[in-house]
Scaffold this motif. Structure first.
Motif, PDB file in Angstrom:
ATOM      1  N   UNK A  27     -13.918  16.334 -11.224  1.00  0.00           N
ATOM      2  CA  UNK A  27     -14.726  15.808 -10.304  1.00  0.00           C
ATOM      3  C   UNK A  27     -14.060  16.303  -8.970  1.00  0.00           C
ATOM      4  N   UNK A  28     -15.158  16.236  -7.877  1.00  0.00           N
ATOM      5  CA  UNK A  28     -14.749  16.644  -6.613  1.00  0.00           C
ATOM      6  C   UNK A  28     -14.310  15.181  -5.955  1.00  0.00           C
ATOM      7  N   UNK A  29     -14.212  15.530  -4.622  1.00  0.00           N
ATOM      8  CA  UNK A  29     -13.668  14.181  -3.755  1.00  0.00           C
ATOM      9  C   UNK A  29     -14.955  13.330  -3.582  1.00  0.00           C
ATOM     10  N   UNK A  30     -14.997  12.417  -2.801  1.00  0.00           N
ATOM     11  CA  UNK A  30     -16.091  11.444  -2.604  1.00  0.00           C
ATOM     12  C   UNK A  30     -17.048  12.538  -1.789  1.00  0.00           C
ATOM     13  N   UNK A  31     -18.497  12.488  -2.209  1.00  0.00           N
ATOM     14  CA  UNK A  31     -19.369  13.170  -1.582  1.00  0.00           C
ATOM     15  C   UNK A  31     -19.896  12.460  -0.246  1.00  0.00           C
TER      16      UNK A  31
ATOM     17  N   UNK B  76      -8.795   7.392  -4.343  1.00  0.00           N
ATOM     18  CA  UNK B  76      -9.195   8.307  -5.373  1.00  0.00           C
ATOM     19  C   UNK B  76      -8.654   7.895  -6.825  1.00  0.00           C
ATOM     20  N   UNK B  77      -9.277   8.252  -7.850  1.00  0.00           N
ATOM     21  CA  UNK B  77      -9.217   7.644  -8.994  1.00  0.00           C
ATOM     22  C   UNK B  77      -8.165   8.858  -9.936  1.00  0.00           C
ATOM     23  N   UNK B  78      -7.635   8.257 -10.957  1.00  0.00           N
ATOM     24  CA  UNK B  78      -6.927   8.975 -11.792  1.00  0.00           C
ATOM     25  C   UNK B  78      -7.369   8.975 -13.000  1.00  0.00           C
ATOM     26  N   UNK B  79      -7.768  10.466 -13.103  1.00  0.00           N
ATOM     27  CA  UNK B  79      -8.240  10.751 -14.431  1.00  0.00           C
ATOM     28  C   UNK B  79      -7.587  12.018 -14.965  1.00  0.00           C
ATOM     29  N   UNK B  80      -6.537  11.584 -16.084  1.00  0.00           N
ATOM     30  CA  UNK B  80      -5.832  12.428 -16.675  1.00  0.00           C
ATOM     31  C   UNK B  80      -6.612  13.744 -17.450  1.00  0.00           C
TER      32      UNK B  80
ATOM     33  N   UNK C  18     -21.232  15.586  -9.643  1.00  0.00           N
ATOM     34  CA  UNK C  18     -19.911  15.446 -10.010  1.00  0.00           C
ATOM     35  C   UNK C  18     -19.618  16.058 -11.505  1.00  0.00           C
TER      36      UNK C  18
END
Lengths: 207, 828
Positions: B24-28, B1-5, B731
């Motif tokens: 955003x939600x997790x991987x679709x 997962x990505x870090x988006x502050x 997303x």
């Protein structure tokens, strides 16, 4: 030598996120990551205003890497993975050099414009969309807006600049007095994000 | 997962204090994956200057397909047989500024491979609507359909087969303009004498404004010439974004922007004046403005006399008083291109103040706008006099009460409208989604007639769209459909088994080119009607809400996998759909499916016994006129954008060429219902008029139970129900939300992000609340385009009503009341 910069007209921008998706597709940006996005300057949910109905205000601010003249990120990178390209003024990110320490994310005052791939980047499809020459994304590296330097090398504008439906985006050489961006900055009032941080962003917002 | 502050904190000191972007939600989950594809079709050569392709890439010119009305000329980039990128095509010469694209267009490389694509024919295995499916072969699908259709025709005649569509495609091969107009559907339907069930959506505007009043609107580019722009029932910043840059151009030249809307839209945010009107009361506001304009002598009387029907005299029976009524025989005019017969010239009569006599309108030097006149005992009244008298009760004060707008605001709007023109009123369906909506278009034409806000640059009552000529004869085999009406009458048809005097016993229902069970009004009643049909087929690109109620679903290709031609021209460039990639999976076009059915039914001659796509395309495109002007099939094969040769500088402004009088009309001499089943037509259908909505009106006693007035929005991240599962759009906007005013939310203990249950007697939905100061208190806005399985429970379209105004048969999406409560079932 050039100093590329971006000017976004908040009097025209309607937060449609066309730039967001143009960028996402062109650079095959992984799920969960956006290099640029429309933020609502208003209420506490997207597309909502502040104030009390009907005396309310709302505007949109498009936020991506500000490609600062005096970037905070480049100073803290221990390996030189993020650096300012002297030819274009663009702040670049070399995935091959990046060791994933995320110092740049901590140092950048514009939170959210840099993202870290904690896992193998994931995509909706099993083939890469976008520009064939857009750099591949890598696990355990930091990534962000590149001003689409792969496009620039071909003499094209960044993907987000290709067609803004509102014609709110301008891009060009801030050192060239005849460029659209230079002219607009002479003629119009503008603001910058967090000017007090001393980063000298290359992104300007007409107000 | 990505870090988006969260960017909020860092931006606080820059004055951006709130977060404006859902995390955003997790991987679709991805169902679709890519499948190996066959060889590519021959590619269209694009102009070199327009090609942003790198080595190994090919550019194909086409467009999205769907009912956004935009038809953006598009370059699709294909690499290794996959759609990887899209961009707006450059338009040549002076048309360059018309280049257009949007957020949904950019995501088409994902939409082609959407996870909810239908891949092969399937048949239902569980109960209808249960979602249990089994893959079948095309042979089995066609055999089953042909068996059902054959039996139905034999037992109950051609009208027992009904084709139900909306605005999914206008393609000349596969589309369903007006419910059946294409080579594919038109020939099958007219050969069978089948029942056509067309769209109900948007017909208040289409029927009243376009058909009856003949108002075609000015060109998009003409918006830039306005001095005042009113976003009134329209939201150019979000719902039709291609108008927006022209709005901005006008504003940079000093134009004023006014938004009249219960919702504080992005258009409202940019406006000089925002008028938060109560839903469904716009017609009363227009009449209040009209009375202010009349009382304060702000009328453009020269325009009224010369360019409008205001001075025309009408008889007591409501019809026009013409020269033949004074014994002057009508004369023959030029031959009509539609009927092939000479037109009849029988001029309207006016009272000429200059001569004090009744004369033909064209010969009067000073036609009387007001007055009642006598002709041999007959009482004659001018159109303006009759309109003024019949609408005088709508004073500014009364309009203020109905619309919940201060008197001063209405007076100001009236003054601006009358004195700060030309005014471009950007009306769209915000004025068209209630049972009383069609009157709005007469009322708007009335105030335009009073003030001269029509027929000149910058003055418009809607933004128009052109049409490329095509050969409609190519769509007909017999005389026409057995019955042609609105799909919204399906419950009535299934109940009564009659349309007017005609027996209609629908046994087979074919749904295509639309997702009616997601997007039409009154979803639950429509589903109940569909359940009563013996056999239901749905052909679509995706597994839609409508497909869920079928017995057999048939996969059709995405626009980029289809060759077709769309004559609708919001730009001067019609869409030739060139095939960018071969159809994915087992998809077949509507035409191919109908050809297989025709063959099995022994009707293959309707499609020219195996005629090629090119031959059928030529039948629709190579009309005598198109060939004469070099605009036939061949004109679109060189990869360039083909221009509509009928689009000229004169196309910029609607100068009333579509009306019988060649003047601006706000009076309808002979009002006839759009779908005639013998219903009564009221006299007021002739005149500007106001009545309250069917359910959504302030004084409705039902508000004690359901106090909130409904509405919705033309969503920027869907094309109606298209793109429901397109990953990047979900997303950005992961789930459906209900907009509720902060004060209404507080009364109900609802906090930002709470899940709520919105309900009325027809249905309910559970979804996330957006608590906002951006909507009028007492009004809630439901989402549009999300599919049933994207709600926690229910479906917001279940709140809406199947009831229409039977004069224009228009879906009344916003004409509902409801209540909202906090959902106690927890999050999903």
């Amino acid at each position: 030598m050039a100093h590329y910069g971006m000017v976004i007209d908040t009097k025209r921008c309607v937060g449609c996120n066309a730039c967001t998706t143009a960028c996402k597709i062109a650079n095959n940006v992984p799920e969960g990551i956006f290099w640029t996005r429309a933020l609502t300057d208003g209420g506490d949910a997207p597309d909502t205003p502040k104030g009390t109905f009907p005396n309310v205000q709302m505007r949109y601010i498009i936020v991506g890497c500000q490609h600062c003249e005096n970037p905070a990120c480049t100073k803290v990178c221990p390996v030189g993975a993020t650096y300012k390209d002297p030819e274009t003024g663009i702040v670049r990110q070399d995935y091959d050099k990046c060791i994933g320490c995320r110092m740049c994310i901590a140092a950048c005052p514009y939170t959210g414009v840099r993202s870290f791939n904690w896992q193998e980047p994931a995509y909706p499809m099993d083939f890469a969309v976008g520009d064939a020459d857009a750099p591949a994304h890598q696990k355990h590296t930091v990534e962000k807006c590149t001003f689409c330097y792969q496009r620039q090398a071909r003499g094209e504008v960044p993907a987000c600049m290709d067609l803004c439906p509102a014609r709110a985006r301008f891009w060009g050489d801030l050192d060239d007095p005849d460029s659209d961006v230079s002219k607009l900055l002479r003629e119009r009032e503008y603001m910058q994000l967090l000017p007090e941080m001393g980063t000298k962003p290359s992104t300007y917002y007409l107000v | 997962m990505s870090e988006v502050k969260d960017p909020t904190k860092a931006l606080e000191s820059a004055g951006i204090t709130r977060r404006g972007f859902l995390k955003t939600t997790g991987a679709a989950a991805l169902g679709a994956g890519a499948v190996a594809m066959g060889g590519l079709s021959p590619m269209t050569k694009a102009e070199a200057a327009d090609a942003a392709a790198t080595e190994g890439e090919t550019i194909v010119r086409t467009s999205c397909r769907g009912n956004c009305g935009s038809k953006c000329p598009t370059n699709v980039v294909v690499r290794d047989g996959k759609v990887v990128r899209v961009a707006a095509a450059e338009l040549p010469g002076d048309d360059a500024p018309r280049r257009r694209f949007c957020v949904k267009g950019y995501t088409q490389p994902q939409r082609v491979y959407d996870p909810d694509r239908l891949k092969y024919p399937m048949k239902r295995t569980g109960e209808r609507g249960e979602g249990q499916w089994e893959r079948i072969s095309w042979d089995e699908a066609i055999d089953t359909i042909v068996g059902k259709m054959g039996a139905a025709v034999q037992e109950a005649g051609g009208t027992s087969i009904a084709f139900w569509s909306s605005y999914g495609s206008y393609g000349v091969l596969n589309g369903q303009m007006a419910g059946y107009m294409s080579v594919g559907y038109g020939r099958m339907i007219t050969a069978l004498g089948a029942t056509v069930l067309g769209a109900g959506a948007d017909y208040a505007q289409i029927y009243e404004q376009s058909t009856l009043l003949g108002i075609s609107g000015n060109d998009t580019a003409d918006i830039a010439n306005a001095k005042t722009i009113m976003a009134w029932g329209g939201n150019p910043a979000e719902a039709y974004i291609h108008d927006w840059h022209y709005v901005c151009d006008a504003r940079e030249n000093g134009a004023k922007l006014i938004t009249i809307d219960p919702q504080f839209t992005a258009s409202a945010a940019h406006s000089d004046i925002y008028v938060p009107i109560r839903p469904a009361t716009d017609g009363a506001l227009m009449l209040g403005m009209a009375n202010y304009i009349i009382d304060n002598e702000l009328m453009d009387t020269d325009f009224m006399k010369a360019k409008t029907v205001s001075p025309f005299l009408i008889k007591e029976d409501g019809t026009y008083f013409r020269m033949s009524d004074m014994g002057v025989e009508p004369t023959e005019g030029p031959v009509s291109p539609t009927t092939g017969k000479p037109t009849v010239i029988n001029p309207n009569v006016v009272w000429d103040n200059a001569t004090g006599a009744l004369v033909a309108a064209a010969s009067a030097t000073d036609p009387a706008l007001e007055g009642v006149f006598d002709y041999q005992g007959q009482t004659l009244t001018t159109v303006f006099q009759k309109t003024k008298d019949s609408t005088k009760e709508y004073t500014v004060e009364k309009a203020s009460e109905i619309c919940d707008i201060p008197v001063e605001t209405i007076e100001n709007l009236a003054r601006i409208y009358a004195t700060e023109g030309p005014v471009a009123v950007l009306t769209f369906q915000g004025l068209g989604h209630h049972v009383n909506s069609h009157h709005n278009y007469k009322n708007l034409a009335y105030i335009a007639a009073l003030t001269g806000n029509a027929g000149k640059p910058g003055a418009m009552m809607t933004r128009g769209s052109g049409m490329y000529p095509f050969n409609a004869k190519a769509y007909f085999m017999g005389m026409g459909p057995g019955v042609s009406t609105t799909g919204m009458y399906l419950p009535k048809l299934m109940e009564e088994k009659k349309w007017g005097q005609k027996d209609v016993d629908i046994r087979v229902l074919w749904m295509a080119n639309g997702n009616m069970l997601s997007c039409e009004s009154g979803r639950q009643e429509l589903i109940d009607a569909v359940k009563k049909v013996d056999f239901v087929v749905c052909a679509d690109v995706n597994m839609t809400d409508s497909a869920q109620w079928a017995d057999i679903v048939l996969p059709i290709p995405h626009a980029y996998e289809t060759e077709d031609f769309d004559p609708v021209c919001p730009t001067p460039y019609p869409t030739y759909y060139h095939k960018a990639i071969e159809p994915l999976y087992e998809c077949k076009t509507d035409l191919e499916i109908l050809q297989l059915i025709a063959e099995k039914m022994g009707m293959s001659k309707i499609y020219g016994d195996g005629a090629s796509t090119e031959e059928l395309m030529r039948a629709a495109m190579d009309s005598e006129a198109n060939l004469k002007f070099g605009g036939g099939y061949d004109a679109f094969q060189d990869g360039k954008v083909g221009r509509n040769y009928t689009h000229t500088p004169a196309s910029l402004v609607d100068t009333f060429k579509s009306t019988a009088s060649q003047r601006l009309e706000y009076y309808i001499e002979k009002p006839a219902p759009r779908n005639n089943f013998g219903q009564e037509v009221h006299d007021y259908e002739r005149l500007p008029y106001y009545e309250h909505a069917n359910e959504s009106y302030w004084e409705n006693p039902l508000r004690e139970k359901y106090p909130l007035m409904g509405c919705s929005q033309h969503n920027k991240y869907h094309v109606h129900s298209q793109c429901a599962y397109t990953p990047v759009l979900r997303e950005i906007e992961p789930e459906p939300t209900l907009k509720v005013n902060a004060s209404d939310a507080a009364e109900r203990g609802i906090l930002q992000g709470d899940y709520v249950r919105v309900f009325n007697d027809r249905g309910y939905a559970v979804l996330k609340a957006v608590v906002t100061e951006g909507i009028k208190p007492g009004v809630v806005s439901i989402p549009h385009g999300f599919q049933a399985d994207q709600f926690v429970e229910g479906h917001t379209q279940d709140l809406t009503n199947v009831v229409m105004n039977d004069f224009c048969s228009n879906s009344s999406f916003y004409d509902f009341l409801c209540e909202v409560e906090k959902y106690e079932g927890g999050e999903r």
